[in-house]
Design a protein around this motif. Structure first.
Motif, PDB file in Angstrom:
ATOM      1  N   GLU A 171      -0.589   1.614  12.286  1.00 32.14           N
ATOM      2  CA  GLU A 171       0.150   2.546  11.437  1.00 32.14           C
ATOM      3  C   GLU A 171       1.508   1.979  11.059  1.00 32.14           C
TER       4      GLU A 171
ATOM      5  N   ARG B  93       1.218  -0.619   8.250  1.00 30.24           N
ATOM      6  CA  ARG B  93       0.671  -0.191   6.971  1.00 30.24           C
ATOM      7  C   ARG B  93       1.800   0.000   5.965  1.00 30.24           C
TER       8      ARG B  93
ATOM      9  N   SER C 160       4.048   1.426   2.794  1.00 30.77           N
ATOM     10  CA  SER C 160       4.286   2.747   2.231  1.00 30.77           C
ATOM     11  C   SER C 160       3.295   2.999   1.103  1.00 30.77           C
ATOM     12  N   ALA C 161       3.245   4.246   0.630  1.00 32.86           N
ATOM     13  CA  ALA C 161       2.373   4.565  -0.496  1.00 32.86           C
ATOM     14  C   ALA C 161       2.703   3.685  -1.699  1.00 32.86           C
TER      15      ALA C 161
ATOM     16  N   GLN D  26       1.354   0.199  -1.114  1.00 34.79           N
ATOM     17  CA  GLN D  26      -0.086   0.131  -1.342  1.00 34.79           C
ATOM     18  C   GLN D  26      -0.404   0.131  -2.834  1.00 34.79           C
TER      19      GLN D  26
ATOM     20  N   GLN E  57       2.338   8.065  -4.764  1.00 39.12           N
ATOM     21  CA  GLN E  57       2.444   9.098  -3.751  1.00 39.12           C
ATOM     22  C   GLN E  57       1.399  10.193  -3.924  1.00 39.12           C
TER      23      GLN E  57
ATOM     24  N   TRP F 178      -1.843   9.250  -4.686  1.00 41.05           N
ATOM     25  CA  TRP F 178      -3.132   8.650  -4.339  1.00 41.05           C
ATOM     26  C   TRP F 178      -3.138   7.864  -3.038  1.00 41.05           C
ATOM     27  N   TYR F 179      -1.956   7.584  -2.485  1.00 36.07           N
ATOM     28  CA  TYR F 179      -1.897   6.807  -1.246  1.00 36.07           C
ATOM     29  C   TYR F 179      -1.044   7.551  -0.226  1.00 36.07           C
ATOM     30  N   THR F 180      -1.351   7.321   1.033  1.00 34.81           N
ATOM     31  CA  THR F 180      -0.595   7.930   2.124  1.00 34.81           C
ATOM     32  C   THR F 180       0.025   6.825   2.961  1.00 34.81           C
ATOM     33  N   GLY F 181       1.330   6.855   3.080  1.00 34.91           N
ATOM     34  CA  GLY F 181       2.019   5.856   3.878  1.00 34.91           C
ATOM     35  C   GLY F 181       2.392   6.380   5.245  1.00 34.91           C
TER      36      GLY F 181
ATOM     37  N   ASP G 294       8.514   7.724   2.325  1.00 32.97           N
ATOM     38  CA  ASP G 294       8.400   8.342   1.011  1.00 32.97           C
ATOM     39  C   ASP G 294       9.638   8.074   0.159  1.00 32.97           C
TER      40      ASP G 294
END
Length: 318
Positions: free
Chosen positions: A3, A6, A8-9, A12, A259, A261-264, A269
């Motif tokens: 996690e 990964r 951020s949104a 990605q 933000q 379509w992707y989850t960070g 944010d």
């Protein structure tokens, strides 16, 4: 990937679209309804290996959906835009509008027709929360969380760039757009400039970018007229020019799409507020001729130099 590792949104999203060939593949899918391998190859002059790689990435990123069909008794595959990709349409129109305003071209850009009012027109950025337009970068406030830029530029395995032939193609983006959006470090540095970063040391410490990469991007931004040096010397201070500030519309659509379509991970944010209404800034496009908000199904492009008898609506899934 853990996690913490990964992106951020936004990171990605940049991994998915901040590549020159990827932008052109998506643009052709929207404008020309291109769906098949051979058509992209022939339209863009891409090598088959590069095209196969990008299509594989676009499918893995859920931006294209493979659909089998048969031709002359043989099983083949075409690629359709997904809902996630279709939501990029305002960003692509805003890129068109920005190039129209700021980038000299050998060939004229396609013209945008707003079918509701019947005008060949341009667009302006508006706020969907309150309906006000136009909105500029100075009309908004952008606040980032503590780790927004962490892991934002996961390394790519390829470094190929579009050849110079694209400049002679009336449909292709020009190097200005590619250097700002077709390279993830450039997009992140520009985003940091919108957030108020001005000095080399601030960019480097906040973004974790190598000094050589940062020097290269800042130099190119000044050459392109996107940044200007306010305080030259050992510790130069950079500011966004009118051309750079006007890229805010593209940046705003990228942030909203990312933000959505992707989850960070937590604390990655980015919040953009429209000062006039105090609400989250939800970017939208408005017709400069009639002032109404436009939707994808209400506009089409006309390309008289290339396809004089064809209207080019922005493609959907069909």
């Amino acid at each position: 990937m853990s996690e913490a590792e990964r992106p951020s949104a936004i990171g990605q999203a940049l991994l998915a679209i901040s590549d020159q060939w990827t932008l052109l593949i998506l643009q052709r899918a929207f404008l020309l309804h291109t769906r098949r391998f051979a058509d992209w190859r022939d339209q863009l002059g891409m090598s088959e290996s590069v095209l196969a790689n990008r299509l594989k990435e676009l499918v893995a990123g859920e931006l294209l959906r493979p659909e089998p069909y048969r031709e002359a008794g043989r099983a083949r595959t075409e690629y359709l835009l997904t809902e996630r990709a279709i939501e990029l349409w305002p960003m692509l129109v805003e890129i068109w509008s920005w190039e129209r305003r700021w980038v000299p071209r050998r060939h004229s850009l396609p013209e945008l027709v707003h079918e509701t009012c019947g005008s060949r027109t341009d667009v302006e950025l508006g706020c969907a929360s309150c309906g006000r337009a136009p909105v500029t970068a100075r009309d908004t406030e952008t606040v980032r969380a503590a780790a927004t830029f962490a892991q934002v530029t996961v390394p790519r395995h390829h470094r190929r760039t579009v050849r110079g032939e694209a400049e002679r193609d009336p449909l292709s983006y020009l190097p200005d757009t590619f250097e700002l959006l077709g390279d993830r470090w450039s997009t992140v540095i520009l985003a940091a400039a919108f957030l108020g970063m001005r000095r080399f040391a601030d960019f480097q410490s906040e973004l974790g970018v190598a000094p050589s990469v940062l020097s290269n991007r800042l130099r190119r931004f000044t050459e392109l007229g996107v940044l200007a040096v306010e305080e030259p010397g050992a510790r130069p201070r950079y500011r966004l020019t009118g051309k750079g500030l006007d890229f805010f519309g593209i940046f705003a659509f990228v942030v909203e799409w990312a933000q959505a379509w992707y989850t960070g991970p937590p604390n990655t944010d980015l919040r953009v507020t429209h000062r006039a209404c105090g609400q989250p800034f939800r970017p939208c496009l408005r017709c400069r001729s009639c002032g109404r908000a436009i939707s994808r199904t209400e506009v089409h492009f006309v390309v008289p130099e290339v396809l004089p008898e064809r209207r080019l609506p922005l493609a959907g899934t069909a």
